[in-house]
Enzyme design. Structure first.
Site, PDB file in Angstrom:
ATOM      1  N   GLU A   1       0.817  -1.212   0.000  1.00 42.30           N
ATOM      2  CA  GLU A   1       0.000   0.000   0.000  1.00 42.30           C
ATOM      3  C   GLU A   1       0.850   1.262   0.000  1.00 42.30           C
ATOM      4  O   GLU A   1       0.640   2.181  -0.808  1.00 42.30           O
ATOM      5  CB  GLU A   1      -0.936   0.002   1.200  1.00 42.30           C
ATOM      6  CG  GLU A   1      -1.855   1.221   1.256  1.00 42.30           C
ATOM      7  CD  GLU A   1      -2.828   1.158   2.411  1.00 42.30           C
ATOM      8  OE1 GLU A   1      -3.731   2.000   2.464  1.00 42.30           O
ATOM      9  OE2 GLU A   1      -2.686   0.259   3.265  1.00 42.30           O
TER      10      GLU A   1
ATOM     11  N   SER B   1       0.761   6.788   8.965  1.00 46.68           N
ATOM     12  CA  SER B   1       2.119   6.333   8.695  1.00 46.68           C
ATOM     13  C   SER B   1       2.931   7.509   8.190  1.00 46.68           C
ATOM     14  O   SER B   1       2.463   8.283   7.346  1.00 46.68           O
ATOM     15  CB  SER B   1       2.133   5.214   7.650  1.00 46.68           C
ATOM     16  OG  SER B   1       1.615   4.014   8.176  1.00 46.68           O
TER      17      SER B   1
ATOM     18  N   ARG C   1       9.452   3.661   6.347  1.00 46.36           N
ATOM     19  CA  ARG C   1       8.505   4.142   7.356  1.00 46.36           C
ATOM     20  C   ARG C   1       9.303   4.481   8.609  1.00 46.36           C
ATOM     21  O   ARG C   1       9.962   3.613   9.195  1.00 46.36           O
ATOM     22  CB  ARG C   1       7.445   3.092   7.667  1.00 46.36           C
ATOM     23  CG  ARG C   1       6.327   3.601   8.576  1.00 46.36           C
ATOM     24  CD  ARG C   1       5.354   2.487   8.935  1.00 46.36           C
ATOM     25  NE  ARG C   1       4.176   2.987   9.633  1.00 46.36           N
ATOM     26  CZ  ARG C   1       4.111   3.235  10.940  1.00 46.36           C
ATOM     27  NH1 ARG C   1       5.174   3.032  11.707  1.00 46.36           N
ATOM     28  NH2 ARG C   1       2.989   3.692  11.478  1.00 46.36           N
TER      29      ARG C   1
END
Length: 237
Positions: free
Chosen positions: A48, A102, A114
């Site tokens: 994603e 995130s 991340r």
């Protein structure tokens, strides 16, 4: 809703020529068995964050009127949008606001990490919205929040000091700054739903922005991009 959608697809035969569907998000895992058993369709999970980053990076470089900054010259003035011109903006910090948040440091189309996040996101907003109001849809909540006044609910610096407050260092805390979210709520003085939602929007948005700012400082990145469904029709954020 997903179960109802699958039932509708099956009833209408809309899946008959489909064998695989590429999906992003948790639903691709959660509903894979349902799609396989009811429709004989395989859900193929995609990365994603990777999809979002490559899509946004492409838009930044190729598309007009897609990425913009919001400017507000003074307290109470009307905010204006200024669209970025296409170009390469690496590195940047991406703040993806979905159910949670995130925060990703992006170095190139295929190099990203991340670095942080927070559980206070769109899911937090919608859950508290359900507790505080009778809104049934996101669109209703956004429209109601936009018509509210967060200052009726939040305790402001001027409520404490009567105006701006000058610190011993000489720095000034503007009276319009929020001192405490929901700090004016009293049991015998209920606030209007619109102002509750306005305050809720300010609370979630400001906390996300604070976390994003601190990460930008830590990772020495002067460009921060915000995206995600939380921003959809959200005039206050």
């Amino acid at each position: 809703q997903t179960e109802a959608a699958v039932a509708f697809i099956k009833e209408q035969g809309l899946h008959e020529q489909v064998k695989r569907v590429v999906t992003a998000g948790g639903g691709g895992h959660k509903y894979s068995q349902l799609f396989r058993e009811e429709l004989n369709v395989e859900l193929v999970p995609a990365d994603e964050l990777g999809v979002v980053i490559r899509g946004i990076s492409w838009m930044i470089e190729q598309q007009q009127n897609e990425i913009y900054e919001v400017f507000c010259c003074s307290s109470g003035s009307t905010a204006t949008r200024e669209y970025w011109q296409p170009g390469v903006l690496f590195p940047y910090l991406l703040v993806n606001i979905g159910t949670g948040v995130s925060i990703v440091k992006v170095r190139s189309h295929n190099s990203f990490q991340r670095v942080s996040g927070t559980a206070m996101g769109g899911g937090t907003y919608w859950g508290l919205c359900q507790l505080l109001t009778d809104c049934q849809t996101w669109e209703d909540a956004m429209e109601l929040a936009a018509s509210g006044n967060a200052n009726e609910v939040n305790l402001m610096v001027e409520d404490i000091y009567g105006g701006d407050y000058t610190l011993p260092t000489g720095a000034v805390l503007r009276g319009s700054l929020t001192a405490s979210f929901f700090g004016k709520i009293r049991q015998k003085c209920p606030a209007e739903a619109r102002s509750l939602l306005a305050a809720l929007t300010v609370m979630v948005s400001q906390n996300i922005c604070q976390v994003a700012y601190l990460n930008a400082r830590i990772h020495q990145t002067n460009r921060v991009l915000f995206t995600g469904n939380y921003l959809r029709r959200n005039k206050l954020a």
